[in-house]
Design a protein around this motif. Sequence first.
Motif, PDB file in Angstrom:
ATOM      1  N   GLU A 341      30.198  49.672  40.060  1.00 17.02           N
ATOM      2  CA  GLU A 341      30.599  48.711  39.036  1.00 17.02           C
ATOM      3  C   GLU A 341      31.913  48.023  39.412  1.00 17.02           C
ATOM      4  OE1 GLU A 341      31.285  48.450  34.183  1.00 17.02           O
ATOM      5  OE2 GLU A 341      30.749  50.354  35.133  1.00 17.02           O
ATOM      6  N   LEU A 342      32.859  48.794  39.943  1.00 13.88           N
ATOM      7  CA  LEU A 342      34.116  48.202  40.407  1.00 13.88           C
ATOM      8  C   LEU A 342      33.859  47.170  41.499  1.00 13.88           C
ATOM      9  CD1 LEU A 342      36.588  51.229  40.664  1.00 13.88           C
ATOM     10  CD2 LEU A 342      36.709  49.328  39.057  1.00 13.88           C
ATOM     11  N   GLY A 343      32.969  47.510  42.432  1.00 11.39           N
ATOM     12  CA  GLY A 343      32.642  46.589  43.514  1.00 11.39           C
ATOM     13  C   GLY A 343      32.040  45.285  43.008  1.00 11.39           C
ATOM     14  N   GLN A 344      31.153  45.381  42.024  1.00  7.81           N
ATOM     15  CA  GLN A 344      30.535  44.187  41.464  1.00  7.81           C
ATOM     16  C   GLN A 344      31.572  43.310  40.756  1.00  7.81           C
ATOM     17  OE1 GLN A 344      27.263  42.973  41.734  1.00  7.81           O
ATOM     18  NE2 GLN A 344      28.381  41.216  40.921  1.00  7.81           N
ATOM     19  N   ARG A 345      32.446  43.947  39.995  1.00 10.04           N
ATOM     20  CA  ARG A 345      33.483  43.174  39.317  1.00 10.04           C
ATOM     21  C   ARG A 345      34.462  42.565  40.314  1.00 10.04           C
ATOM     22  NH1 ARG A 345      34.837  47.312  34.267  1.00 10.04           N
ATOM     23  NH2 ARG A 345      32.928  46.891  33.065  1.00 10.04           N
ATOM     24  N   ALA A 346      34.711  43.285  41.410  1.00  5.37           N
ATOM     25  CA  ALA A 346      35.582  42.749  42.459  1.00  5.37           C
ATOM     26  C   ALA A 346      34.989  41.479  43.054  1.00  5.37           C
ATOM     27  CB  ALA A 346      35.787  43.802  43.550  1.00  5.37           C
ATOM     28  N   ARG A 347      33.683  41.520  43.348  1.00  7.40           N
ATOM     29  CA  ARG A 347      33.012  40.344  43.896  1.00  7.40           C
ATOM     30  C   ARG A 347      33.078  39.172  42.905  1.00  7.40           C
ATOM     31  NH1 ARG A 347      28.284  42.348  44.554  1.00  7.40           N
ATOM     32  NH2 ARG A 347      28.320  42.798  46.793  1.00  7.40           N
ATOM     33  N   ASP A 348      32.853  39.462  41.647  1.00  3.84           N
ATOM     34  CA  ASP A 348      32.897  38.407  40.626  1.00  3.84           C
ATOM     35  C   ASP A 348      34.288  37.791  40.522  1.00  3.84           C
ATOM     36  OD1 ASP A 348      30.247  38.946  40.088  1.00  3.84           O
ATOM     37  OD2 ASP A 348      30.649  40.164  38.304  1.00  3.84           O
ATOM     38  N   THR A 349      35.331  38.622  40.635  1.00  2.00           N
ATOM     39  CA  THR A 349      36.711  38.129  40.572  1.00  2.00           C
ATOM     40  C   THR A 349      36.994  37.136  41.684  1.00  2.00           C
ATOM     41  OG1 THR A 349      37.543  40.150  39.533  1.00  2.00           O
ATOM     42  CG2 THR A 349      39.142  38.808  40.720  1.00  2.00           C
ATOM     43  N   VAL A 350      36.568  37.475  42.898  1.00  2.00           N
ATOM     44  CA  VAL A 350      36.823  36.597  44.039  1.00  2.00           C
ATOM     45  C   VAL A 350      36.057  35.289  43.884  1.00  2.00           C
ATOM     46  CG1 VAL A 350      36.537  36.346  46.530  1.00  2.00           C
ATOM     47  CG2 VAL A 350      37.367  38.496  45.584  1.00  2.00           C
ATOM     48  N   ARG A 351      34.808  35.374  43.479  1.00  2.00           N
ATOM     49  CA  ARG A 351      34.008  34.155  43.307  1.00  2.00           C
ATOM     50  C   ARG A 351      34.617  33.230  42.242  1.00  2.00           C
ATOM     51  NH1 ARG A 351      29.215  34.074  45.867  1.00  2.00           N
ATOM     52  NH2 ARG A 351      28.432  36.044  46.731  1.00  2.00           N
ATOM     53  N   LYS A 352      35.156  33.809  41.203  1.00  2.00           N
ATOM     54  CA  LYS A 352      35.682  33.015  40.093  1.00  2.00           C
ATOM     55  C   LYS A 352      37.060  32.432  40.390  1.00  2.00           C
ATOM     56  CE  LYS A 352      36.846  33.353  35.164  1.00  2.00           C
ATOM     57  NZ  LYS A 352      36.890  34.258  33.986  1.00  2.00           N
ATOM     58  N   ASN A 353      37.933  33.211  41.050  1.00  2.00           N
ATOM     59  CA  ASN A 353      39.345  32.833  41.128  1.00  2.00           C
ATOM     60  C   ASN A 353      39.873  32.508  42.520  1.00  2.00           C
ATOM     61  OD1 ASN A 353      39.655  33.359  38.317  1.00  2.00           O
ATOM     62  ND2 ASN A 353      39.878  35.542  38.752  1.00  2.00           N
ATOM     63  N   PHE A 354      39.149  32.890  43.568  1.00  2.00           N
ATOM     64  CA  PHE A 354      39.741  32.758  44.898  1.00  2.00           C
ATOM     65  C   PHE A 354      38.816  32.056  45.889  1.00  2.00           C
ATOM     66  CE2 PHE A 354      41.700  36.501  42.908  1.00  2.00           C
ATOM     67  CZ  PHE A 354      43.025  36.084  42.911  1.00  2.00           C
ATOM     68  N   GLY A 355      38.041  31.103  45.387  1.00  2.00           N
ATOM     69  CA  GLY A 355      37.230  30.289  46.281  1.00  2.00           C
ATOM     70  C   GLY A 355      38.110  29.457  47.201  1.00  2.00           C
ATOM     71  N   LEU A 356      37.694  29.294  48.416  1.00  2.00           N
ATOM     72  CA  LEU A 356      38.548  28.677  49.429  1.00  2.00           C
ATOM     73  C   LEU A 356      38.782  27.189  49.191  1.00  2.00           C
ATOM     74  CD1 LEU A 356      40.058  29.074  52.114  1.00  2.00           C
ATOM     75  CD2 LEU A 356      37.931  28.516  53.287  1.00  2.00           C
ATOM     76  N   GLN A 357      37.750  26.446  48.843  1.00  2.00           N
ATOM     77  CA  GLN A 357      37.859  24.993  48.820  1.00  2.00           C
ATOM     78  C   GLN A 357      38.903  24.496  47.831  1.00  2.00           C
ATOM     79  OE1 GLN A 357      36.273  24.506  51.971  1.00  2.00           O
ATOM     80  NE2 GLN A 357      36.430  22.538  50.907  1.00  2.00           N
ATOM     81  N   SER A 358      38.948  25.098  46.649  1.00  2.00           N
ATOM     82  CA  SER A 358      39.919  24.631  45.660  1.00  2.00           C
ATOM     83  C   SER A 358      41.349  24.883  46.135  1.00  2.00           C
ATOM     84  CB  SER A 358      39.680  25.318  44.314  1.00  2.00           C
ATOM     85  OG  SER A 358      39.853  26.728  44.423  1.00  2.00           O
ATOM     86  N   GLN A 359      41.585  26.001  46.806  1.00  2.00           N
ATOM     87  CA  GLN A 359      42.924  26.308  47.304  1.00  2.00           C
ATOM     88  C   GLN A 359      43.311  25.358  48.439  1.00  2.00           C
ATOM     89  OE1 GLN A 359      43.025  27.894  44.645  1.00  2.00           O
ATOM     90  NE2 GLN A 359      44.081  29.761  45.267  1.00  2.00           N
ATOM     91  N   LEU A 360      42.361  25.087  49.324  1.00  2.00           N
ATOM     92  CA  LEU A 360      42.643  24.190  50.449  1.00  2.00           C
ATOM     93  C   LEU A 360      42.916  22.769  49.974  1.00  2.00           C
ATOM     94  CD1 LEU A 360      40.046  25.382  53.126  1.00  2.00           C
ATOM     95  CD2 LEU A 360      42.502  25.825  53.065  1.00  2.00           C
ATOM     96  N   SER A 361      42.237  22.332  48.941  1.00  2.00           N
ATOM     97  CA  SER A 361      42.475  20.990  48.404  1.00  2.00           C
ATOM     98  C   SER A 361      43.901  20.860  47.882  1.00  2.00           C
ATOM     99  CB  SER A 361      41.477  20.678  47.287  1.00  2.00           C
ATOM    100  OG  SER A 361      40.162  20.621  47.794  1.00  2.00           O
ATOM    101  N   LYS A 362      44.398  21.920  47.249  1.00  2.00           N
ATOM    102  CA  LYS A 362      45.783  21.912  46.767  1.00  2.00           C
ATOM    103  C   LYS A 362      46.758  21.823  47.938  1.00  2.00           C
ATOM    104  CE  LYS A 362      44.609  24.868  42.804  1.00  2.00           C
ATOM    105  NZ  LYS A 362      44.803  26.217  42.205  1.00  2.00           N
ATOM    106  N   ILE A 363      46.482  22.601  48.996  1.00  2.00           N
ATOM    107  CA  ILE A 363      47.351  22.582  50.176  1.00  2.00           C
ATOM    108  C   ILE A 363      47.340  21.199  50.822  1.00  2.00           C
ATOM    109  CG2 ILE A 363      47.633  23.500  52.517  1.00  2.00           C
ATOM    110  CD1 ILE A 363      46.573  26.183  51.419  1.00  2.00           C
TER     111      ILE A 363
END
Length: 374
Positions: A341-363
């Motif tokens: 369950e922790l692993g699944q929530r971890a995956r969901d956290t990354v997908r929701k908050n740490f996607g690469l494209q949005s961060q790179l656009s800011k940079i």
Amino acid sequence: MNVGLVLPYLKAGGTERQARYIARHLQASGHQVTFIVSEATGAFAGEVQAETISLDLPFRKATAPAFVFRLVRTVRDRQFDVLLSRAWNTNMVTAIAGLLSRTPYVLFLSGPTERRQQSRIRLAIEGFLLRRASKIISVSSAARKNCIRAYDLPQSLIQVIHNGIRIDEIQTQADKSSDDVARIPSGVFSVAFVGRINHRKGLDILLRSLSQLRRSRDGGQSDSSSEIHAWVVGGGDPQPYRAMVEEFGLEGQVHFLGEKENPFPVMHRSDVFVLPSRSEGFPNVLLEAMALGRPVLAADCETGPNEIIDGDNGRLFPVEDHDALADLLLEMRENPAIAEELGQRARDTVRKNFGLQSQLSKIRRVVESAATSV
């Protein structure tokens, strides 16, 4: 826009991986990117999809003046519109080169930026160079606060942009066959450690936790079915840690795999990922493990992990507390449903908050603004 991206080396680390992501994004946006490195060595040397200029100098304090001279000459010759740097020491020499060549520079804070032990003279020099940056990008909120406090910088100078990761790329790499994965036995609880093998990364804390579990298991009687195996991926000097393995009687449980360009198969195959660091910036490897759905256990060091892990998507333990880590390892092994369950929530956290494209656009927007500020 003509961008010079300064790095010490091209090792297979989080800083270098993020630099590659930035370069690719800028290139896809129509900009020219050139890597400028101290030495064109490391696992990523053949993977960089951009021109690389090597200054052919080891990156050390003794060679710093020559490094700055060669860097200034290179910047002037190539007429860069803006310079980027992603490591603390290269931040300083990049800033000097930027000022001498009158080239705007953007610096990344990828470490904890705790500077209280530095001399006043050094703090004054570093503050002078930081204050003249076009922009400073911090990968964590805590590192930003530390830097502002240490150097009395204006808050508007530093912007927080967390690292992002390419989840699809990581999964593709994790699915590749690996001789190392073939060594991981089924039916044995496995822990992955990925990072530079040094004091800061805290491998010794993981080894002490395994020793604690071994001593407490069955009143000291060996039981191979309840052993926890650790798979250690990373460069550095493993010899002091091999000595600890022998001292603690952990031979056969701890496996040193060396530095890997692709550590993801081992991470994916392991039951849990551990980051026992004494200090961090914003640990890219933690996001990568979470993207693979691994339950993560991380030391609650000053910056980084506690901006990612909230208790529902992973577990934090006090820095240097190997007993607490041992308890968490035991919890994960004895409660596979909780770990899953922790692993699944971890995956969901990354997908929701740490996607690469949005961060790179800011940079990219920061870099473009810096290049046109002169």
